[in-house]
Design a protein around this motif. Structure first.
Motif, PDB file in Angstrom:
ATOM      1  N   ALA A 259       0.832  -1.204   0.000  1.00  0.00           N
ATOM      2  CA  ALA A 259       0.000   0.000   0.000  1.00  0.00           C
ATOM      3  C   ALA A 259       0.868   1.257   0.000  1.00  0.00           C
ATOM      4  O   ALA A 259       1.937   1.298   0.608  1.00  0.00           O
ATOM      5  CB  ALA A 259      -0.923   0.001   1.218  1.00  0.00           C
ATOM      6  N   ILE A 260       0.393   2.290  -0.700  1.00  0.00           N
ATOM      7  CA  ILE A 260       1.088   3.570  -0.794  1.00  0.00           C
ATOM      8  C   ILE A 260       0.638   4.464   0.356  1.00  0.00           C
ATOM      9  O   ILE A 260      -0.547   4.516   0.690  1.00  0.00           O
ATOM     10  CB  ILE A 260       0.789   4.230  -2.152  1.00  0.00           C
ATOM     11  N   GLN A 261       1.568   5.178   0.962  1.00  0.00           N
ATOM     12  CA  GLN A 261       1.229   6.085   2.054  1.00  0.00           C
ATOM     13  C   GLN A 261       0.596   7.356   1.500  1.00  0.00           C
ATOM     14  O   GLN A 261       0.918   7.799   0.399  1.00  0.00           O
ATOM     15  CB  GLN A 261       2.468   6.413   2.877  1.00  0.00           C
ATOM     16  N   PRO A 262      -0.289   7.977   2.273  1.00  0.00           N
ATOM     17  CA  PRO A 262      -0.992   9.161   1.766  1.00  0.00           C
ATOM     18  C   PRO A 262      -0.079  10.366   1.655  1.00  0.00           C
ATOM     19  O   PRO A 262       0.937  10.474   2.346  1.00  0.00           O
ATOM     20  CB  PRO A 262      -2.071   9.402   2.831  1.00  0.00           C
ATOM     21  N   ASP A 263      -0.467  11.295   0.746  1.00  0.00           N
ATOM     22  CA  ASP A 263       0.248  12.549   0.618  1.00  0.00           C
ATOM     23  C   ASP A 263      -0.095  13.461   1.792  1.00  0.00           C
ATOM     24  O   ASP A 263      -0.993  13.182   2.587  1.00  0.00           O
ATOM     25  CB  ASP A 263      -0.127  13.233  -0.701  1.00  0.00           C
ATOM     26  N   SER A 264       0.620  14.570   1.864  1.00  0.00           N
ATOM     27  CA  SER A 264       0.459  15.478   3.002  1.00  0.00           C
ATOM     28  C   SER A 264      -0.740  16.402   2.869  1.00  0.00           C
ATOM     29  O   SER A 264      -1.115  17.066   3.836  1.00  0.00           O
ATOM     30  CB  SER A 264       1.734  16.324   3.182  1.00  0.00           C
ATOM     31  N   ASN A 265      -1.364  16.493   1.676  1.00  0.00           N
ATOM     32  CA  ASN A 265      -2.479  17.425   1.536  1.00  0.00           C
ATOM     33  C   ASN A 265      -3.683  16.957   2.357  1.00  0.00           C
ATOM     34  O   ASN A 265      -3.874  15.764   2.609  1.00  0.00           O
ATOM     35  CB  ASN A 265      -2.833  17.635   0.055  1.00  0.00           C
ATOM     36  N   VAL A 266      -4.502  17.916   2.766  1.00  0.00           N
ATOM     37  CA  VAL A 266      -5.599  17.638   3.689  1.00  0.00           C
ATOM     38  C   VAL A 266      -6.608  16.670   3.094  1.00  0.00           C
ATOM     39  O   VAL A 266      -7.105  15.767   3.779  1.00  0.00           O
ATOM     40  CB  VAL A 266      -6.297  18.959   4.101  1.00  0.00           C
ATOM     41  N   GLY A 267      -6.913  16.808   1.802  1.00  0.00           N
ATOM     42  CA  GLY A 267      -7.892  15.933   1.172  1.00  0.00           C
ATOM     43  C   GLY A 267      -7.472  14.477   1.217  1.00  0.00           C
ATOM     44  O   GLY A 267      -8.278  13.589   1.545  1.00  0.00           O
ATOM     45  N   SER A 268      -6.218  14.191   0.876  1.00  0.00           N
ATOM     46  CA  SER A 268      -5.723  12.808   0.906  1.00  0.00           C
ATOM     47  C   SER A 268      -5.690  12.264   2.325  1.00  0.00           C
ATOM     48  O   SER A 268      -6.033  11.103   2.561  1.00  0.00           O
ATOM     49  CB  SER A 268      -4.329  12.736   0.280  1.00  0.00           C
ATOM     50  N   GLN A 269      -5.288  13.094   3.280  1.00  0.00           N
ATOM     51  CA  GLN A 269      -5.244  12.647   4.664  1.00  0.00           C
ATOM     52  C   GLN A 269      -6.639  12.293   5.172  1.00  0.00           C
ATOM     53  O   GLN A 269      -6.843  11.249   5.816  1.00  0.00           O
ATOM     54  CB  GLN A 269      -4.630  13.743   5.548  1.00  0.00           C
ATOM     55  N   ARG A 270      -7.623  13.127   4.861  1.00  0.00           N
ATOM     56  CA  ARG A 270      -9.009  12.858   5.262  1.00  0.00           C
ATOM     57  C   ARG A 270      -9.490  11.542   4.673  1.00  0.00           C
ATOM     58  O   ARG A 270     -10.031  10.680   5.365  1.00  0.00           O
ATOM     59  CB  ARG A 270      -9.924  13.977   4.762  1.00  0.00           C
ATOM     60  N   LEU A 271      -9.318  11.409   3.358  1.00  0.00           N
ATOM     61  CA  LEU A 271      -9.854  10.251   2.665  1.00  0.00           C
ATOM     62  C   LEU A 271      -9.139   8.974   3.087  1.00  0.00           C
ATOM     63  O   LEU A 271      -9.759   7.908   3.216  1.00  0.00           O
ATOM     64  CB  LEU A 271      -9.738  10.458   1.149  1.00  0.00           C
ATOM     65  N   TYR A 272      -7.841   9.063   3.318  1.00  0.00           N
ATOM     66  CA  TYR A 272      -7.092   7.879   3.728  1.00  0.00           C
ATOM     67  C   TYR A 272      -7.554   7.378   5.093  1.00  0.00           C
ATOM     68  O   TYR A 272      -7.663   6.161   5.315  1.00  0.00           O
ATOM     69  CB  TYR A 272      -5.598   8.194   3.753  1.00  0.00           C
ATOM     70  N   GLN A 273      -7.833   8.286   6.009  1.00  0.00           N
ATOM     71  CA  GLN A 273      -8.331   7.877   7.317  1.00  0.00           C
ATOM     72  C   GLN A 273      -9.659   7.144   7.198  1.00  0.00           C
ATOM     73  O   GLN A 273      -9.891   6.123   7.856  1.00  0.00           O
ATOM     74  CB  GLN A 273      -8.475   9.101   8.221  1.00  0.00           C
ATOM     75  N   LEU A 274     -10.546   7.656   6.333  1.00  0.00           N
ATOM     76  CA  LEU A 274     -11.825   6.986   6.114  1.00  0.00           C
ATOM     77  C   LEU A 274     -11.634   5.624   5.455  1.00  0.00           C
ATOM     78  O   LEU A 274     -12.264   4.633   5.844  1.00  0.00           O
ATOM     79  CB  LEU A 274     -12.722   7.864   5.230  1.00  0.00           C
ATOM     80  N   ALA A 275     -10.740   5.571   4.466  1.00  0.00           N
ATOM     81  CA  ALA A 275     -10.542   4.343   3.702  1.00  0.00           C
ATOM     82  C   ALA A 275      -9.931   3.232   4.529  1.00  0.00           C
ATOM     83  O   ALA A 275     -10.254   2.052   4.342  1.00  0.00           O
ATOM     84  CB  ALA A 275      -9.673   4.631   2.477  1.00  0.00           C
ATOM     85  N   THR A 276      -9.042   3.582   5.440  1.00  0.00           N
ATOM     86  CA  THR A 276      -8.396   2.559   6.253  1.00  0.00           C
ATOM     87  C   THR A 276      -9.237   2.168   7.470  1.00  0.00           C
ATOM     88  O   THR A 276      -8.961   1.155   8.116  1.00  0.00           O
ATOM     89  CB  THR A 276      -7.006   3.042   6.733  1.00  0.00           C
TER      90      THR A 276
END
Length: 364
Positions: A259-276
């Motif tokens: 799995a790829i780690q999320p980028d630092s932008n807020v949108g990716s961080q938000r979505l990654y938390q939901l997805a995981t």
């Protein structure tokens, strides 16, 4: 509220589950993909921006020549050229396409994309620059007399540009960005605020946040909302979920299973938390590819039969989403299927919902 569907045209066919053929610019694919989406009933297509990819404005010009009515939503990063110059480019594209141009403003950064083009400003400074950039662009498009401007990032003197947009008063502005700084700029300048596909609760909260910011500057009723999703269709819900499992397995093979780690932008961080946290939300929102890809961009899916996905889209519409950006994993095939099986069903459900709402209002 007018319903709008946006697709995507890239320079070659590839996705998380499809490594592609290795071509950087595939002319037959661009032509087939653009014309398929026009025939399928999409209103616009997004031409995305990335420092590794062919230029979105030039691809948009090519797509304009290949199509008759398909809108051109050109992703554009402020700060890499003068706003007056960019405004002339968009006005020229709008003239050549007779009113089909729109701008998708991309200020946020991911995976070093900004730095590869030499931009090392911090996030809040970038968004402050974007606010000036969009103000100047709008002056170029609308001013009938020479104007001057002095700000923190730009200085313009006696600008009067002859080429104006075909569409009046200006080219529509679609805006992306999930941070507080992004929302402040969107409130002032956006016609459409764009979001990645998140659960209904989160989308409702973000719409309320943007509307509250827009209300402070007297634009509460001037912003529409867009949601970006990756529908996975099947003849039945079971068939669609089997396809989703297959797509995830293919994507895992493409990236080597890690799995790829999320980028630092807020949108990716938000979505990654939901997805995981969960793989499925609400009726059929699937986060499998988002979790695998580090929530890089538009990566969540509505999975199910065309009727199931259309019902899920209607729930977002009820919250205030009037634009849907749909792109598939098997891009050409999915675009054709969306046009044949999905877009008409969503339109029918929205029309029925609006008719019932009007009936109840008249009876009250």
């Amino acid at each position: 509220m007018a319903l709008e569907f946006i697709g995507l045209v890239g320079a070659h066919e590839a996705s998380e589950s499809d490594p592609g053929k290795g071509q950087v610019v595939d002319l037959p694919f661009i032509k087939a993909f653009a014309q398929t989406q026009e025939y399928a009933g999409f209103d616009k297509v997004l031409l995305a921006v990335n420092t590794r990819a062919p230029d979105s404005m030039i691809i948009a010009s090519y797509v304009a020549a290949l199509t008759d009515k398909l809108g051109l939503l050109v992703a554009h990063r402020p700060g890499f050229q003068a706003p007056t110059f960019a405004a002339r480019q968009f006005a020229t594209l709008d003239q050549l396409s007779q009113g089909r141009a729109a701008i998708n403003v991309i200020t946020g950064g991911d995976s070093g994309d900004l730095q590869r083009d030499g931009d090392f400003l911090d996030k809040d400074t970038r968004y402050a620059r974007t606010g000036e950039y969009l103000y100047i662009m709008q002056q170029v498009w609308e001013s009938q007399q020479p104007f001057s401007y002095t700000g923190d990032f730009y200085q313009v003197q006696d600008n009067l540009t002859e080429v104006k947009p075909w569409r009046k008063p200006r080219v529509p502005v679609y805006f992306s960005g999930a941070s507080e700084a992004a929302i402040d700029v969107a409130a002032q300048h956006a016609d459409v605020y764009m979001m990645w596909g998140e659960p209904l609760e989160q989308v409702k909260a973000r719409i309320a946040q943007v509307r509250a910011a827009a209300k402070k500057v007297g634009r509460e009723d001037q912003i529409r909302f867009s949601l970006s999703l990756r529908p996975v269709l099947g003849a039945t819900d079971e068939e669609a979920w089997q396809r989703a499992d297959n797509l995830l397995a293919q994507a895992q093979r493409n990236i080597g299973g890690k799995a790829i780690q999320p980028d630092s932008n807020v949108g990716s961080q938000r979505l990654y938390q939901l997805a995981t946290a969960r793989q499925v939300y609400d009726r059929c929102l699937w986060t499998g590819i988002a979790a695998l890809s580090g929530a890089a961009g538009n990566s969540t899916s509505l999975v199910g039969s065309p009727d199931t996905v259309a019902e899920a889209a209607l729930e977002y519409y009820k919250l205030g989403i009037t634009t849907f950006l749909f792109r598939g994993f098997d891009q050409l095939r999915d675009a054709a299927e969306y046009g044949r099986l999905l877009l008409p069903r969503i339109r029918e459900r929205v029309a029925a919902y609006e008719a019932e709402k009007a009936r109840r209002a008249s009876a009250a």
